[in-house]
Structures are given as C-alpha cells and as structure tokens.
Design a protein around this motif. Sequence first.
Motif, PDB file in Angstrom:
ATOM      1  N   SER A   1      -3.382 -20.238 -26.706  1.00  0.00           N
ATOM      2  CA  SER A   1      -1.930 -20.099 -26.956  1.00  0.00           C
ATOM      3  C   SER A   1      -1.451 -21.473 -25.816  1.00  0.00           C
ATOM      4  N   ARG A   2       0.057 -21.821 -26.035  1.00  0.00           N
ATOM      5  CA  ARG A   2       0.624 -22.740 -25.493  1.00  0.00           C
ATOM      6  C   ARG A   2       2.210 -22.373 -25.407  1.00  0.00           C
ATOM      7  N   ASN A   3       2.696 -22.172 -24.250  1.00  0.00           N
ATOM      8  CA  ASN A   3       4.128 -21.709 -23.954  1.00  0.00           C
ATOM      9  C   ASN A   3       4.310 -20.412 -25.062  1.00  0.00           C
ATOM     10  N   GLY A   4       3.393 -19.756 -24.574  1.00  0.00           N
ATOM     11  CA  GLY A   4       3.661 -18.275 -25.339  1.00  0.00           C
ATOM     12  C   GLY A   4       3.298 -18.156 -26.917  1.00  0.00           C
ATOM     13  N   LYS A   5       2.876 -19.398 -27.329  1.00  0.00           N
ATOM     14  CA  LYS A   5       2.587 -19.409 -28.944  1.00  0.00           C
ATOM     15  C   LYS A   5       1.276 -19.490 -29.233  1.00  0.00           C
ATOM     16  N   MET A   6       0.616 -18.901 -30.128  1.00  0.00           N
ATOM     17  CA  MET A   6      -0.706 -18.885 -30.364  1.00  0.00           C
ATOM     18  C   MET A   6      -0.898 -20.233 -30.965  1.00  0.00           C
ATOM     19  N   THR A   7      -1.821 -21.006 -30.700  1.00  0.00           N
ATOM     20  CA  THR A   7      -2.078 -22.220 -31.204  1.00  0.00           C
ATOM     21  C   THR A   7      -3.471 -22.431 -32.150  1.00  0.00           C
ATOM     22  N   ASP A   8      -4.396 -21.504 -31.687  1.00  0.00           N
ATOM     23  CA  ASP A   8      -5.555 -21.762 -32.312  1.00  0.00           C
ATOM     24  C   ASP A   8      -6.673 -20.327 -32.241  1.00  0.00           C
ATOM     25  N   LEU A   9      -7.375 -20.288 -33.159  1.00  0.00           N
ATOM     26  CA  LEU A   9      -8.286 -18.973 -33.048  1.00  0.00           C
ATOM     27  C   LEU A   9      -9.665 -19.611 -33.511  1.00  0.00           C
ATOM     28  N   GLY A  10     -10.525 -19.009 -33.031  1.00  0.00           N
ATOM     29  CA  GLY A  10     -11.941 -19.543 -33.316  1.00  0.00           C
ATOM     30  C   GLY A  10     -12.965 -18.551 -32.743  1.00  0.00           C
ATOM     31  N   SER A  11     -14.321 -19.175 -32.797  1.00  0.00           N
ATOM     32  CA  SER A  11     -15.362 -18.284 -32.298  1.00  0.00           C
ATOM     33  C   SER A  11     -15.974 -18.744 -31.196  1.00  0.00           C
ATOM     34  N   GLY A  12     -16.690 -18.269 -30.517  1.00  0.00           N
ATOM     35  CA  GLY A  12     -17.687 -18.555 -29.585  1.00  0.00           C
ATOM     36  C   GLY A  12     -19.093 -17.737 -29.355  1.00  0.00           C
TER      37      GLY A  12
END
Lengths: 221, 446
Positions: free
Chosen positions: B267-278
């Motif tokens: 997230s950046r500035n309270g907004k989700m920016t990406d979603l992934g795996s690890g």
Amino acid sequence: MNPACRILALILASWLAASPGFAQETSERNRFFVQQMIDLAAANNPQAVETMQRMLEQNPRPVASDPAAASTALQQGQAALQRDDLNAALSEFQKALQADPGNVDAFNHLGLLYRKLNQFTDADRALQQALALEPTRAVAWFQLAQVYGLQNDERRTIGALSNTYRYAQNSMRAEEILRYIAENEASDTLRNAALGTLRLHQLPVQSPIVPPLPNNPTLFR
Amino acid sequence: MLLFRIALALRNLLMLTIVLATTLPAAAGQYETIDYYVQQMIIFAGANDAVSVQTFHEQLENQQRPAPGDALQARPFSQQGQEHLGRGDLKNALAAFRQAFIADPVDADIAHHLALTYLRLNRPREAERLAVYTLYLASARSPAWLTLGQAYGQTGDIPRAAGAFANAHRFARNQPQVLEQLRQLATTDSVDTVRISALQALQVIQPPTAAAPVSTLQSPDPPNSPPSSTNPNSPRGASHPQSPDQENPRQQIYRRSIPLTCLIVTSRNGKMTDLGSGLLVSPDGLVITNAHVIEKAGNLAVRCGDQESVARVRRQSRKPDLALLETSLKSSDSFVLNKTYHQGLIGLDVFVIGNPYGLEGTFSNGIISGLREIDGVRYIQISAPISPGNSGGPVILGDGTVIGIATMGAKVGQNLNFAIAAVEAVNAGFFDSARMKSQALKDKGP
C-alpha cells in the motif's frame, strides 16, 4: 475588503460610468471584456474570468422602448427559425432588438441564425453582445464556442467551452455534453477543444489516442 | 486618437482595479458541494456511525435540486439504453443514456444507468461522478451506492469503496439482497480491491457472522471436502481431520506448503497498490517474492498461514526480478530452495500455490515444459496456470522443494508460464545460508 474602500470604489465606478464618451465606447469595451473572459478561461484563471464578468455586469442595461413588440417579434423570429425561414427570422430578431436593445434572447437567436447562415463575424458579434448583457448565459457561450470551432480557432473554442461549463446551471449535464463532443464530434477543432476543456477542468474523459504498446506486450506480470 | 485610446485603456484598467477589489471569493462548485456530503456519508458509514451518516444524508437532501429536464424526450433514449445494456452492447448503451441524461438530467434512474454503463466500460472516474450526482438526486438510492463502491474499488480506493458499500446496505429496501450482492462481489469480482472492499463492508455490516476473513476469498469447500474442526471459515484446512495417510501426494504437498506460502499486500498513502505471493524461506521470517510485487509499496504487509506481519525490504533486484523481505513471522518449517537447473527437470510435475487475483491459497499443478534464459536470467517454463497475484509464489517439485518463483506468463498461447529458477535466488545474493536451506535434486545430476 474594508467597507470604506468598497464605498469609495463604487462611487468611483459610478463616476466613470457617467463620464462623457462612455456610452459610445461601451460596445468596444464590452467586446474587449468578453474576449478577456475567453482568453482567461482558456488560461484556466477563474478569478480573473469572474472579475471580467463583474465588469460586464456593471454595465447599465439598455432601456426597452417597446418590450411587448420585442417579445412578439422574438416569438415570431423563433417560429420562423423553426420552419427554417432564415430571412424572416433575421428580420424579426432585428425588429425585436430595435424595440429592446437589451434583449439577450434576441441576440442569442441572432447569433444562432448568423451561424446557420455561415456569417461567422456577425454571429460572433451578436453572441458577444448577448454575453456583454448577460455574461453568465451558458447557452450563448456554447453558441460562441461552435462559431469559433467552425473557424478552427481552438484556443478561443476552449475558452468559450470552459465558460459554458463554468456558467452551466447543471454542471454535470455540461460535463456530459463536453464528453459527448470530445468522443463523437466530427470536427477536429471542436472535438479537441472539448477534450482540452475537460482536461482544463480536470474532468475525466477517455483519451482518443491509442496508448503505445508496452515494450514486451506478450508478457504480463 | 492615440490619446483617446490611452485614456480609454487607463479607464478600463481603473475599472478593473475597482472590480478586483470588490470580488468575493469564489464559492465551491456544484459538484464539489455534493461530493463533500457524499464523502462524509462514506467516511461515517465506514466507521459504522449511523447518526453522522444520517446527519449528512439530511444535509444532502436539503441541497437545492437542479432544474427539471425534458422527461418526454429522454424516455425513448433511456429505453434504448436499457435494451443495449441488457444485450451487453455498452458502446450504444452509453450513447443512448448520454442522450437521455442530456435531455433530462434530473432523472435519477437515467443518471444511475449512465454511471453503471461507465462502470462496465471500465471508466470508474466517470462512473464515480455520475454515481455521486445520482445520490444528489436520490441520496437513499442503494444501487447508486453500490455502483459508487465498485467505482472506488476499481480505482483501488478500498476505504471509500467499503464505506459506499456499507451505505448501499444501509439504504437498501431489501437488505438481504444487498448482503448477497456484496458477498457476490467479495467472492467473484475480477478486481482485487473491489473484493477486498466488499469484504470490509461485510465486516462493518455484520461483524460477528457475515464478515469473513480475507482467506474466504477462495471458493467454498467442495462437497466432498471435510470441514475444519477448529475454524469453519478456514479454507486451508489448517487442522485437517483426515489422516495424512489417506491423502494423495498432491494433497500432502498442499498441506505442507500452504502455511509457508504468503499473501503480500502493498500500500501507499493508505491505498492498496499491489497484491502478490511470496514464500517463507527461513524459520525466522525471511520471505522471497518478485521485486515487481513490491516496487510501488510504501508499506508492506505479509500473511503466511495464520500469521501476519509488516515487512521490510532487505534486498531487491530487477535482474533477477526478486526481493527478499524481513518479517516477524515465526515458523517451525520453511521452504527449501532447489538449486537444480538442467534439462533433466523437463517433464517433472510441479505445483503452484499463490493468490491469483486475490484468490488466496490457489493450488494448481502442471509440468516443467522447458528451461529458458531471458535477458541473462534463468527461467523455468511451466504448464501450471498462473495469473496476476501468483507473482512471487513458489513453484514446487514433488519432493516439496521450491524449483522456481512464479513470475510471468505469456498473454498469447496457452499455459506458457515462467518462474525464475530458484538457483538464481541462491546465486544472486538472496540466499542466507545461516538461515535458509537449499539442495539439489538427488537423482537428477547434470
């Protein structure tokens, strides 16, 4: 603003309005202010546009010699325009303006008529007179934008469209009209001006330009 | 003549100065005023503050209504628009609803249909503006709140989307129906942030029962799957009652790997920016993922199994596209990286676990189809399906070791997917031998 300064300013404005030679130059001065409103709107300077609007609104409105006759002539002119009898419409609108030189509707219709007749200079003049009398008349700004669009004057088209949006009674409707023009209008100037106006006001619009393909379009990440 | 013009110019200048001095500050625009009240209603809905929502609802209701339009002229366009929309002809639906709206901009039904059409055309900003405007016309119109929520969801603004969804439920005449719509959005919408927002709204609306943890993004258990004895909401079967002896090898790989596979949310500035795996590669919380998963991150959150942690980037590189994250996660187990990279791998079964489009813990299989070197980085080509959201997740061999890190796929063709070979992670400085384990295939030497 200090109340004393405000009173002083209004007295000074009244004195200037009453000074000799003022009336003769009103028309030229008004055109100057309307053009300023266009230029400043295109430059996205809303405060200055409002200032010019107030300058125009301080003009004394011409007195109607025969309001009833003006109203009748206007109605007949509109009817003639409806049936596409442009010469009769022209004659009626001119009659209306002789009876009431401050009739904004008559100037507006005259502008529309001249545009239909492809007499763009006359259309421009009539619409500017309408706007000098009522600078917040959104429909006159829209007419003027179309006149400039037909003359391929993109900057002034943007200015006039910007004022259309600014003074629209329903800004969302105006926004949608601008989007419609930006996405569908055949004339490049008008279409690009609508696009420019939407961007000027930071309103969303779908860019008609196809974005360049990424370096490797076959892979997603 | 010149003097006269100069005098005229001076007079104009003086007039201008006077008017400048008397100009009042410009008021907020029409839309901005409406939007302010709508935003307040969203904020308070998100905080479940019904009284404040009602206060701003009343303020919005008290706003001056716009001038009426021409309903007769608008009606045929509106009907055409609905027909086009019903057929999925969005372009013509947009044209028709636009005409209808221009003719009659005070018809809330038309305004909402226009918003909905924009939404379906993936034009969320226009959809947002038209939905807000619809709420100005009819502030208790639940479908418009739902559309607004989806528009915010499409732009990644989860808090506002969740607030709008909560209002969709609050103002609904048929609340169970809206609840079901929200559940549908939470499970099936193709946009990650719309799903997450719908889930957040469900948590606000019904905290104890309806609110499902993010992990229920998965499809419900198939009829034959056994229920979990400890957590009925858990799709992962963390406490699977079936004996391991009864599991087939694929199930064993899944059961062992799932707690070590991570969901990464940036997230950046309270907004989700990406979603992934690890993948968890050390018992003390080191997680490997793709660098492109975390490149826009201001903040990083990682969840592996039942544990969550914030994360810090310890190392990242563009080539290979990898990042090593430090978290506070603790685990008795961790993935072993398999350094093998030779033609003998081709044809081996592989298993992929990840979070494609936010569908947590999705398990799939395939084979190693080839070995490719792209821009100097060694990749393993696999036939196992991967999608956005799988990035950074493990590609696992039958022995449970990680042979690659899922990274990308070809948009053309079918099942042409690529994982960075695990050996790249070992050789490129992402391997901490004191904390991580690696091995090569015992029976497949070069």
